[in-house]
Design a protein around this motif. Structure first.
Motif, PDB file in Angstrom:
ATOM      1  N   PHE A 126       8.447  -6.560  -0.533  1.00 23.16           N
ATOM      2  CA  PHE A 126       8.150  -5.114  -0.368  1.00 23.16           C
ATOM      3  C   PHE A 126       8.784  -4.540   0.854  1.00 23.16           C
ATOM      4  N   PRO A 127       8.333  -5.242   2.260  1.00 22.16           N
ATOM      5  CA  PRO A 127       8.978  -4.836   3.439  1.00 22.16           C
ATOM      6  C   PRO A 127      10.279  -4.356   3.444  1.00 22.16           C
ATOM      7  N   LEU A 128      11.102  -5.378   2.820  1.00 15.40           N
ATOM      8  CA  LEU A 128      12.380  -5.028   2.563  1.00 15.40           C
ATOM      9  C   LEU A 128      12.955  -3.801   1.975  1.00 15.40           C
ATOM     10  N   LEU A 129      12.312  -3.712   0.790  1.00 16.38           N
ATOM     11  CA  LEU A 129      12.573  -2.417  -0.078  1.00 16.38           C
ATOM     12  C   LEU A 129      11.976  -1.174   0.595  1.00 16.38           C
ATOM     13  N   VAL A 130      11.122  -1.382   1.432  1.00 16.28           N
ATOM     14  CA  VAL A 130      10.678  -0.073   2.230  1.00 16.28           C
ATOM     15  C   VAL A 130      11.479   0.145   3.386  1.00 16.28           C
ATOM     16  N   LEU A 131      11.924  -0.979   4.185  1.00 18.96           N
ATOM     17  CA  LEU A 131      12.921  -0.780   5.323  1.00 18.96           C
ATOM     18  C   LEU A 131      14.059  -0.300   4.844  1.00 18.96           C
ATOM     19  N   THR A 132      14.618  -0.645   3.676  1.00 25.04           N
ATOM     20  CA  THR A 132      16.009  -0.345   3.423  1.00 25.04           C
ATOM     21  C   THR A 132      15.962   0.922   2.794  1.00 25.04           C
ATOM     22  N   GLU A 133      14.918   1.535   2.382  1.00 24.04           N
ATOM     23  CA  GLU A 133      14.499   2.843   1.627  1.00 24.04           C
ATOM     24  C   GLU A 133      14.752   2.799   0.262  1.00 24.04           C
ATOM     25  N   VAL A 145       0.805  -1.245  -0.036  1.00 24.80           N
ATOM     26  CA  VAL A 145       0.271   0.251   0.109  1.00 24.80           C
ATOM     27  C   VAL A 145       0.681   1.126  -0.037  1.00 24.80           C
ATOM     28  N   GLN A 146       1.650   1.048   0.786  1.00 19.18           N
ATOM     29  CA  GLN A 146       2.900   2.448   0.966  1.00 19.18           C
ATOM     30  C   GLN A 146       3.581   2.715  -0.293  1.00 19.18           C
ATOM     31  N   ALA A 147       3.923   1.727  -1.144  1.00 17.89           N
ATOM     32  CA  ALA A 147       4.615   1.707  -2.302  1.00 17.89           C
ATOM     33  C   ALA A 147       3.588   2.335  -3.315  1.00 17.89           C
ATOM     34  N   ARG A 148       2.369   2.165  -3.536  1.00 18.25           N
ATOM     35  CA  ARG A 148       1.589   2.614  -4.393  1.00 18.25           C
ATOM     36  C   ARG A 148       1.094   4.214  -3.845  1.00 18.25           C
ATOM     37  N   GLN A 149       1.538   4.541  -2.878  1.00 15.29           N
ATOM     38  CA  GLN A 149       1.032   5.871  -2.424  1.00 15.29           C
ATOM     39  C   GLN A 149       2.178   6.962  -2.631  1.00 15.29           C
ATOM     40  N   ILE A 150       3.235   6.435  -3.119  1.00 15.31           N
ATOM     41  CA  ILE A 150       4.310   7.466  -3.249  1.00 15.31           C
ATOM     42  C   ILE A 150       4.088   8.382  -4.238  1.00 15.31           C
ATOM     43  N   ASP A 151       3.778   9.589  -3.404  1.00 14.67           N
ATOM     44  CA  ASP A 151       3.561  10.809  -4.481  1.00 14.67           C
ATOM     45  C   ASP A 151       3.082  10.704  -5.692  1.00 14.67           C
TER      46      ASP A 151
END
Length: 264
Positions: free
Chosen positions: A253-260, A123-129
């Motif tokens: 997805f969590p790994l890509l988010v947590l590693t920024e 969800v967070q990934a799709r909401q990126i600006d």
């Protein structure tokens, strides 16, 4: 095989279509998948959906995955959610006089984190600006390329077993093929949209998606072997359940988010 292909094409088309539309439709799909996924997880562990520990697990999943910011609601941090959930689950062991054991409480806590935060990261990934769709497709493109590459390269060149005690059909050659295909897709993104992402970062995302995605697959295979089941569910004929199809997503997805690597 025919049923598997038809199901895959239809489900894939619906998923990609809603991902493109975005907004509440895509988010609702991910919330629904999270709920079904946790239901599968609870059932795998022999816990009814209506059991108090399951209900707490559902609450944890929803706290993670629901788009609270849409409604102007601020919720506690993920660590706070986990601590409160752990406290409540451990309290159940006392209230039930150990009919729910500490092992059962730990399993529900793990499931809420694994499923809830996994889909929350999507969800967070799709909401990126304004670039959420591109980041989402980059991540999924690498995951799916890794799956395709591992399958076809494994069939064509696979000789050395990767982890036979966990997944007897996977080979080292197939795994390397998956990494290669993922890197190719990530490179294509960088070369096609150079102003969006540079090549080194794209390749790093491709590498992480391939390696972490294959580990996600192996994690689910290991769990199913422990529980002596073939599929986590029957939602998708020929494909199994949500956890069968989303096992790579829930790790990548969590790994890509947590590693920024994804700028959420």
């Amino acid at each position: 095989m025919r049923q598997r292909i038809i199901t895959g094409v239809v489900a894939g088309a619906v998923f990609i279509g809603l991902a493109i539309v975005g907004g509440w439709l895509y988010t609702s799909l991910l919330v629904l998948l999270a709920i079904i996924g946790f239901t599968e997880y609870a059932r795998m562990n022999g816990v009814a959906w209506s059991h108090p520990s399951s209900l707490l697990g559902y609450a944890g999943v929803l706290l993670f995955v629901l788009p609270w910011s849409y409604w102007g609601i601020t919720i506690p941090s993920p660590l706070t959610i986990l601590w409160v959930l752990a406290f409540l689950l451990l309290s159940i062991t006392v209230i039930t006089k150990n009919k729910t054991t500490i092992d059962g409480a730990a399993l529900m806590l793990l499931g809420a984190l694994y499923v809830g935060y996994g889909f929350s990261a999507m969800v967070q990934a799709r909401q990126i600006d304004q670039d959420g769709l591109i980041w989402t497709f980059l991540a999924f493109g690498c995951i799916w390329a890794s799956d395709i590459g591992a399958y076809f390269m494994g069939r064509a060149f696979g000789k050395t077993k990767l982890w036979p005690s966990i997944s007897p059909n996977k080979t080292i050659e197939g795994a390397l093929g998956g990494v290669l295909f993922s890197l190719i897709v990530s490179a294509v993104f960088a070369l096609a949209i150079p102003d969006f992402i540079d090549l080194p970062k794209a390749l790093l995302i491709g590498l992480v998606a391939a390696v972490a995605g294959q580990f996600g697959d192996l994690i689910q295979s290991a769990y199913k072997r422990v529980r002596d089941i073939k599929d986590t569910g029957t939602l998708l004929p020929g494909h199994g359940g949500v956890l069968d199809r989303c096992d790579s997503w829930l790790i990548v997805f969590p790994l890509l988010v947590l590693t920024e690597l994804l700028p959420v």
